[in-house]
Design a protein around this motif. Structure first.
Motif, mmCIF file in Angstrom:
data_model
loop_
_atom_site.group_PDB
_atom_site.id
_atom_site.type_symbol
_atom_site.label_atom_id
_atom_site.label_comp_id
_atom_site.label_asym_id
_atom_site.label_seq_id
_atom_site.Cartn_x
_atom_site.Cartn_y
_atom_site.Cartn_z
ATOM 1 N N ARG A 16 16.057 -51.645 55.337
ATOM 2 C CA ARG A 16 15.737 -50.616 54.361
ATOM 3 C C ARG A 16 14.229 -50.534 54.208
ATOM 4 O O ARG A 16 13.580 -51.559 53.976
ATOM 5 C CB ARG A 16 16.357 -50.942 53.007
ATOM 6 N N ARG A 18 11.263 -49.032 51.932
ATOM 7 C CA ARG A 18 11.051 -48.365 50.647
ATOM 8 C C ARG A 18 9.922 -47.348 50.766
ATOM 9 O O ARG A 18 9.090 -47.433 51.674
ATOM 10 C CB ARG A 18 10.747 -49.392 49.552
ATOM 11 N N PRO A 19 9.878 -46.391 49.822
ATOM 12 C CA PRO A 19 8.740 -45.466 49.821
ATOM 13 C C PRO A 19 7.475 -46.226 49.419
ATOM 14 O O PRO A 19 7.558 -47.307 48.842
ATOM 15 C CB PRO A 19 9.103 -44.444 48.742
ATOM 16 N N VAL A 21 4.632 -47.321 47.089
ATOM 17 C CA VAL A 21 4.565 -47.342 45.625
ATOM 18 C C VAL A 21 3.256 -46.667 45.202
ATOM 19 O O VAL A 21 2.326 -46.535 46.017
ATOM 20 C CB VAL A 21 4.681 -48.787 45.060
ATOM 21 N N GLN A 90 9.442 -59.589 52.664
ATOM 22 C CA GLN A 90 8.279 -60.162 51.992
ATOM 23 C C GLN A 90 8.196 -59.677 50.535
ATOM 24 O O GLN A 90 8.853 -58.704 50.161
ATOM 25 C CB GLN A 90 6.999 -59.837 52.749
ATOM 26 N N THR A 91 7.416 -60.368 49.743
ATOM 27 C CA THR A 91 7.256 -60.001 48.338
ATOM 28 C C THR A 91 6.785 -58.549 48.235
ATOM 29 O O THR A 91 5.870 -58.146 48.951
ATOM 30 C CB THR A 91 6.237 -60.946 47.671
ATOM 31 N N GLY A 92 7.435 -57.796 47.369
ATOM 32 C CA GLY A 92 7.060 -56.402 47.176
ATOM 33 C C GLY A 92 7.801 -55.436 48.080
ATOM 34 O O GLY A 92 7.602 -54.224 48.009
ATOM 35 N N SER A 93 8.685 -55.950 48.938
ATOM 36 C CA SER A 93 9.357 -55.062 49.889
ATOM 37 C C SER A 93 10.565 -54.346 49.276
ATOM 38 O O SER A 93 11.071 -53.396 49.863
ATOM 39 C CB SER A 93 9.774 -55.836 51.145
ATOM 40 N N GLY A 94 11.018 -54.804 48.111
ATOM 41 C CA GLY A 94 12.109 -54.077 47.450
ATOM 42 C C GLY A 94 13.433 -54.833 47.367
ATOM 43 O O GLY A 94 14.478 -54.225 47.144
ATOM 44 N N LYS A 95 13.401 -56.152 47.512
ATOM 45 C CA LYS A 95 14.641 -56.942 47.461
ATOM 46 C C LYS A 95 15.303 -56.865 46.075
ATOM 47 O O LYS A 95 16.479 -56.565 45.959
ATOM 48 C CB LYS A 95 14.360 -58.426 47.771
ATOM 49 N N THR A 96 14.503 -57.148 45.035
ATOM 50 C CA THR A 96 15.048 -57.191 43.685
ATOM 51 C C THR A 96 15.499 -55.788 43.256
ATOM 52 O O THR A 96 16.556 -55.620 42.661
ATOM 53 C CB THR A 96 14.006 -57.782 42.712
ATOM 54 N N TYR A 97 14.719 -54.788 43.610
ATOM 55 C CA TYR A 97 15.092 -53.391 43.332
ATOM 56 C C TYR A 97 16.426 -53.069 43.998
ATOM 57 O O TYR A 97 17.344 -52.543 43.367
ATOM 58 C CB TYR A 97 13.993 -52.471 43.863
HETATM 59 P P1 ADP Z 1 10.603 -57.799 45.933
HETATM 60 O O1 ADP Z 1 11.728 -58.206 45.039
HETATM 61 O O2 ADP Z 1 11.005 -57.728 47.371
HETATM 62 O O3 ADP Z 1 9.371 -58.620 45.740
HETATM 63 P P2 ADP Z 1 10.620 -55.404 44.313
HETATM 64 O O4 ADP Z 1 12.082 -55.125 44.359
HETATM 65 O O5 ADP Z 1 10.095 -56.021 43.076
HETATM 66 O O6 ADP Z 1 10.194 -56.288 45.575
HETATM 67 O O7 ADP Z 1 9.881 -54.021 44.643
HETATM 68 C C1 ADP Z 1 8.474 -53.865 44.588
HETATM 69 C C2 ADP Z 1 8.133 -52.528 43.944
HETATM 70 O O8 ADP Z 1 8.606 -51.451 44.736
HETATM 71 C C3 ADP Z 1 8.772 -52.362 42.590
HETATM 72 O O9 ADP Z 1 7.847 -51.683 41.753
HETATM 73 C C4 ADP Z 1 9.982 -51.470 42.852
HETATM 74 O O10 ADP Z 1 10.352 -50.702 41.735
HETATM 75 C C5 ADP Z 1 9.488 -50.611 44.007
HETATM 76 N N1 ADP Z 1 10.589 -50.226 44.920
HETATM 77 C C6 ADP Z 1 11.226 -51.042 45.768
HETATM 78 N N2 ADP Z 1 12.151 -50.397 46.506
HETATM 79 C C7 ADP Z 1 12.086 -49.110 46.102
HETATM 80 C C8 ADP Z 1 12.795 -47.905 46.479
HETATM 81 N N3 ADP Z 1 13.728 -47.912 47.422
HETATM 82 N N4 ADP Z 1 12.458 -46.757 45.840
HETATM 83 C C9 ADP Z 1 11.508 -46.746 44.889
HETATM 84 N N5 ADP Z 1 10.806 -47.824 44.490
HETATM 85 C C10 ADP Z 1 11.087 -48.997 45.089
#
Ligand code: ADP
Ligand code: MG
Length: 284
Positions: A16, A18-19, A21, A90-97
């Motif tokens: 996946r 992500r767009p 940020v 990696q951190t910031g890639s969108g795992k938690t989201y």
């Molecule tokens: P991780 O858990 O991998 O460190 P996060 O889930 O915290 O990363 O995502 C990092 C940032 O990107 C957050 O601000 C999150 O809201 C945003 N983000 C991640 N995936 C998406 C997505 N598919 N669409 C919009 N924003 C996203």
């Protein structure tokens, strides 16, 4: 591509992207990826192409990711299969989201809710359609940080010190001392998710650590018994995992080794090195 190990466990990999940020956009970053329509392929730069089981480009929303890559696993649960969803990157890639690790009940109807709340909703919807079965569902939520297990549903330091992993020949993996909440509806279950998500944040600040170093595992155990047939019963486990974002981590290294061993097609009855970390023992 579907790879199966000697026990017939399929491993599927979804990518996946992500767009960008807002911070990246304002710094002038641009995407260096392109996507091949109709193909599960991503091209990095001009010529480096990679193929996965699924590829989701930045325009793909949570619902589609869930429906394509996760929902089929829920149907398997009702046939007695176990399933694990791992978010890696990696951190910031969108795992938690993607996983829904910031979920709060106020977001219930918002389109950006992630995998875990969607899993819960579908699980209970499917359960309702099986009136001739009896169900017992239990939830636990934990974090592994530095090979220590933290109970996110009861995050006291003393409790955490008492948690240990046992392997029972009959029952499989047991996490002794971990809170298991019995749940009977979607609302109870998302409440556990929300509580754990909050402890995750609080515990991280208290320990001066970051989610980039910890693995969070939300587990749903499902027991099903057919009402008029005592011989029909299943136990299934569903693990939903938000992995650490950095590589200096024993769990991630072991997980990589386990996945490679599971994915090796010709390795019938091969050795799967799951004992090297708590993460891989728990997900065994
Ligand atoms: P991780 O858990 O991998 O460190 P996060 O889930 O915290 O990363 O995502 C990092 C940032 O990107 C957050 O601000 C999150 O809201 C945003 N983000 C991640 N995936 C998406 C997505 N598919 N669409 C919009 N924003 C996203
Ligand atoms: Mg995260």
């Amino acid at each position: 591509m579907v790879r199966e190990d000697d026990k017939g466990i399929p491993v599927r990999v979804a990518l996946r992207c992500r767009p960008l940020v807002p911070k990246e956009t304002s710094e002038g970053c641009q995407s260096c990826l392109s996507f091949v329509p109709g193909e599960p392929q991503v091209v990095v730069g001009n010529d480096k192409a990679f193929t996965y089981d699924y590829v989701f480009d930045p325009s793909v929303e949570q619902e589609e990711v869930f429906n394509t890559a996760v929902a089929p696993l829920i149907r398997g649960i009702f046939k007695g299969y176990n399933a694990t969803v791992l978010a890696y990157g990696q951190t910031g890639s969108g795992k938690t989201y993607s996983m829904g690790g910031t979920y709060t009940a106020t977001q219930e109807h918002e389109p950006h809710v992630g995998v875990i709340p969607r899993v819960i909703k579908l699980l209970f919807k499917e359960k309702e359609q099986r009136q001739d079965w009896e169900f017992l569902l239990k939830v636990s939520y934990l974090e592994i940080y530095n090979e220590d297990i933290l109970d996110l549903l009861c995050p006291s330091r003393e409790r955490s010190a008492q948690i240990s992993i046992r392997e029972d020949p009959k029952e499989g993996i047991k996490i002794v001392g971990l809170t298991e909440r019995q749940v009977s509806c979607a609302q109870d279950t998302v409440a556990c998710l929300e509580q754990g998500n909050n402890s995750r944040t609080v515990a991280s600040t208290a320990m001066n650590s970051q989610s980039s170093r910890s693995h969070a595992i939300f587990t749903i155990c499902i027991e099903q018994k057919k009402k008029n047939d005592k011989n029909s019963s299943f136990h299934s486990k569903l693990h939903l995992v938000d992995l650490a974002g950095i590589n200096i981590n024993r769990g991630l290294l072991s997980l990589g080794n386990v996945i490679s061993a599971l994915g090796e097609e010709n390795k019938k009855g091969g050795f799967v090195p799951y004992r090297d970390s708590k993460l891989t023992r728990l997900l065994q």
